[in-house]
Design an enzyme around this catalytic site. Structure first.
Site, PDB file in Angstrom:
ATOM      1  N   ARG A 107     -29.992  36.440 122.400  1.00 43.18           N
ATOM      2  CA  ARG A 107     -29.153  35.840 123.452  1.00 43.18           C
ATOM      3  C   ARG A 107     -29.155  36.838 124.601  1.00 43.18           C
ATOM      4  O   ARG A 107     -28.702  37.981 124.446  1.00 43.18           O
ATOM      5  CB  ARG A 107     -27.733  35.592 122.956  1.00 43.18           C
ATOM      6  CG  ARG A 107     -26.773  35.231 124.085  1.00 43.18           C
ATOM      7  CD  ARG A 107     -25.423  34.748 123.602  1.00 43.18           C
ATOM      8  NE  ARG A 107     -25.509  33.415 123.023  1.00 43.18           N
ATOM      9  CZ  ARG A 107     -24.456  32.643 122.744  1.00 43.18           C
ATOM     10  NH1 ARG A 107     -23.238  33.075 123.002  1.00 43.18           N
ATOM     11  NH2 ARG A 107     -24.615  31.452 122.206  1.00 43.18           N
ATOM     12  N   HIS A 134     -30.192  26.542 126.207  1.00 41.19           N
ATOM     13  CA  HIS A 134     -29.482  26.822 124.951  1.00 41.19           C
ATOM     14  C   HIS A 134     -29.998  25.828 123.893  1.00 41.19           C
ATOM     15  O   HIS A 134     -29.260  24.947 123.438  1.00 41.19           O
ATOM     16  CB  HIS A 134     -27.974  26.680 125.171  1.00 41.19           C
ATOM     17  CG  HIS A 134     -27.139  27.253 124.066  1.00 41.19           C
ATOM     18  ND1 HIS A 134     -27.673  27.900 122.961  1.00 41.19           N
ATOM     19  CD2 HIS A 134     -25.774  27.265 123.878  1.00 41.19           C
ATOM     20  CE1 HIS A 134     -26.692  28.280 122.165  1.00 41.19           C
ATOM     21  NE2 HIS A 134     -25.539  27.915 122.688  1.00 41.19           N
ATOM     22  N   GLN A 137     -28.122  25.026 120.445  1.00 40.31           N
ATOM     23  CA  GLN A 137     -26.931  24.178 120.585  1.00 40.31           C
ATOM     24  C   GLN A 137     -27.325  22.702 120.564  1.00 40.31           C
ATOM     25  O   GLN A 137     -26.678  21.874 119.917  1.00 40.31           O
ATOM     26  CB  GLN A 137     -26.230  24.518 121.917  1.00 40.31           C
ATOM     27  CG  GLN A 137     -25.015  23.664 122.198  1.00 40.31           C
ATOM     28  CD  GLN A 137     -23.906  23.869 121.183  1.00 40.31           C
ATOM     29  OE1 GLN A 137     -23.521  24.993 120.943  1.00 40.31           O
ATOM     30  NE2 GLN A 137     -23.398  22.806 120.595  1.00 40.31           N
ATOM     31  N   ASP A 230     -18.857  21.107 129.014  1.00 34.18           N
ATOM     32  CA  ASP A 230     -19.016  22.544 128.750  1.00 34.18           C
ATOM     33  C   ASP A 230     -18.180  23.272 129.809  1.00 34.18           C
ATOM     34  O   ASP A 230     -17.700  22.660 130.770  1.00 34.18           O
ATOM     35  CB  ASP A 230     -20.513  22.913 128.843  1.00 34.18           C
ATOM     36  CG  ASP A 230     -20.785  24.376 128.497  1.00 34.18           C
ATOM     37  OD1 ASP A 230     -19.906  25.040 127.899  1.00 34.18           O
ATOM     38  OD2 ASP A 230     -21.883  24.879 128.832  1.00 34.18           O
ATOM     39  N   CYS A 269     -19.644  22.114 123.482  1.00 34.77           N
ATOM     40  CA  CYS A 269     -20.378  23.125 122.702  1.00 34.77           C
ATOM     41  C   CYS A 269     -19.481  24.295 122.303  1.00 34.77           C
ATOM     42  O   CYS A 269     -19.823  25.027 121.385  1.00 34.77           O
ATOM     43  CB  CYS A 269     -21.580  23.607 123.484  1.00 34.77           C
ATOM     44  SG  CYS A 269     -21.153  24.343 125.058  1.00 34.77           S
ATOM     45  N   ARG A 297     -23.982  23.700 113.659  1.00 35.91           N
ATOM     46  CA  ARG A 297     -24.860  24.797 114.120  1.00 35.91           C
ATOM     47  C   ARG A 297     -25.485  25.502 112.917  1.00 35.91           C
ATOM     48  O   ARG A 297     -26.656  25.889 112.946  1.00 35.91           O
ATOM     49  CB  ARG A 297     -24.061  25.820 114.951  1.00 35.91           C
ATOM     50  CG  ARG A 297     -23.464  25.300 116.250  1.00 35.91           C
ATOM     51  CD  ARG A 297     -24.530  25.031 117.288  1.00 35.91           C
ATOM     52  NE  ARG A 297     -25.375  26.184 117.551  1.00 35.91           N
ATOM     53  CZ  ARG A 297     -25.084  27.176 118.389  1.00 35.91           C
ATOM     54  NH1 ARG A 297     -23.984  27.127 119.093  1.00 35.91           N
ATOM     55  NH2 ARG A 297     -25.909  28.194 118.559  1.00 35.91           N
TER      56      ARG A 297
END
Ligand code: CP
Ligand code: NVA
Length: 310
Positions: A107, A134, A137, A230, A269, A297
């Site tokens: 990340r 991402h 996700q 988000d 998310c 996830r």
């Protein structure tokens, strides 16, 4: 013995994955979720590193737990305490990763950084979020819709509301690859990246999906089956009172969802900024599927690792 380059597969962006591969990952997740024990040796004798240059709760924990459950070992690294933090290049660091590790999950800020690492090692590299994308996700989001019988439902209206960021870019790619329509509700000033939209045109033409951008939030939410949002300020972005003001009408609240279908599903998310992009009343309501979306996830990432290492 040298590893064969042709066997290497990364997960840097969904743009690199075909419709068939994404569908395969969704189906594999279903089995991983049901029959976890079957997969407990997939990563036997494998050492996988997690390198996080930005905070994380879900991604970091679900990868760490997932790697353990697949029988592998996980090292959590921090670039501040590595020589990257003192200027060692990503390409040199990648060569070192290659010597000791079987995979690396990163990340960081720039997409180019993970691309450089991937180009300089023969082990799989997974994007755990960059400023641009991402993809992990979105695997969970697609699976959560599938599990709720929504992903392939005829005429399903999926609306993303708010800031055009890394999550939206990856949603747009995933939906376009699968040929599923997506509506974006956002102010004109915060519309999705033009370069990405242009590059999706050719894929849309083949897959048959439509991307609608609507600047009126109530109209965007009208008759929606799913509304997704988000944060308005992503990690690494500067706080802006102007942006908060501009996005305020796109907040997911009771009034906004009253124009959607009665049983509309609410997705986020996470982490959520309660009373900014979404109210607690909606986040904690019966319509919200955010907690299972977060739980998924774990299963989607275990499926991804199974796909990359089998
Ligand atoms: N959604 C998500 O990636 O959460 P974290 O930032 O907590 O990993
Ligand atoms: N768009 C958000 C996602 C967090 C999981 C960010 O990049 O901060």
């Amino acid at each position: 013995m040298e590893k064969m380059k042709k066997n290497k597969k990364d997960f840097l962006t969904l743009l690199d994955y075909s419709n068939e591969e994404i569908n395969y990952l969704i189906k594999l997740t279903e089995d991983v979720k049901k029959n976890g024990d079957k997969y407990c040796k997939i990563l036997k004798n494998k050492n996988i590193a997690l390198l996080f240059d930005k905070p994380s709760t879900r991604t970091r924990i679900s990868f760490e737990v997932g790697i353990n459950q697949l029988g592998g070992k996980c090292l959590v690294l921090d670039s501040k305490t590595m020589q990257i933090g003192r200027g060692e290049t990503y390409s040199d660091t990648a060569k070192i990763f290659n010597s000791y590790l079987d995979g690396v999950i990163i990340r960081t800020f720039k997409q180019e950084s993970i691309e450089t690492i991937a180009a300089n090692c023969d082990i799989p590299v997974i994007n755990a979020l960059t400023d641009k994308y991402h993809p992990c996700q979105i695997l969970s989001d697609l699976f959560t819709l599938y599990e709720n019988d929504l992903l392939f439902k005829e005429g399903m209206k999926f609306v993303y509301m708010g800031d055009s960021n890394n999550v939206l870019s990856s949603l747009l790619i995933g939906f376009t690859k699968l040929g599923i329509d997506i509506t974006v509700g956002c102010p004109q000033k915060y519309e999705p990246d033009k370069e990405l939209m242009d590059s999706l045109k050719a894929i849309s033409k083949k897959s048959g999906n439509k991307i609608k951008i609507i600047n009126d939030p109530i109209l965007a939410a009208k008759d929606a089956d799913v509304i997704y949002t988000d944060v308005w300020v992503s990690m690494g972005d500067e706080e802006s009172t102007q942006k908060t003001y501009d996005l305020k009408p796109y907040q997911i609240n009771k009034n906004l969802i009253s124009s959607a279908k009665k049983d509309v599903k609410i997705m986020h998310c996470l982490p959520a900024h309660r009373e900014l992009e979404i109210t607690s009343e909606v986040l904690d309501s019966q319509n919200s599927i955010v907690w299972v979306q977060a739980e998924n996830r774990l299963y989607t990432q275990k499926a991804l690792l199974t796909f990359l290492y089998s």
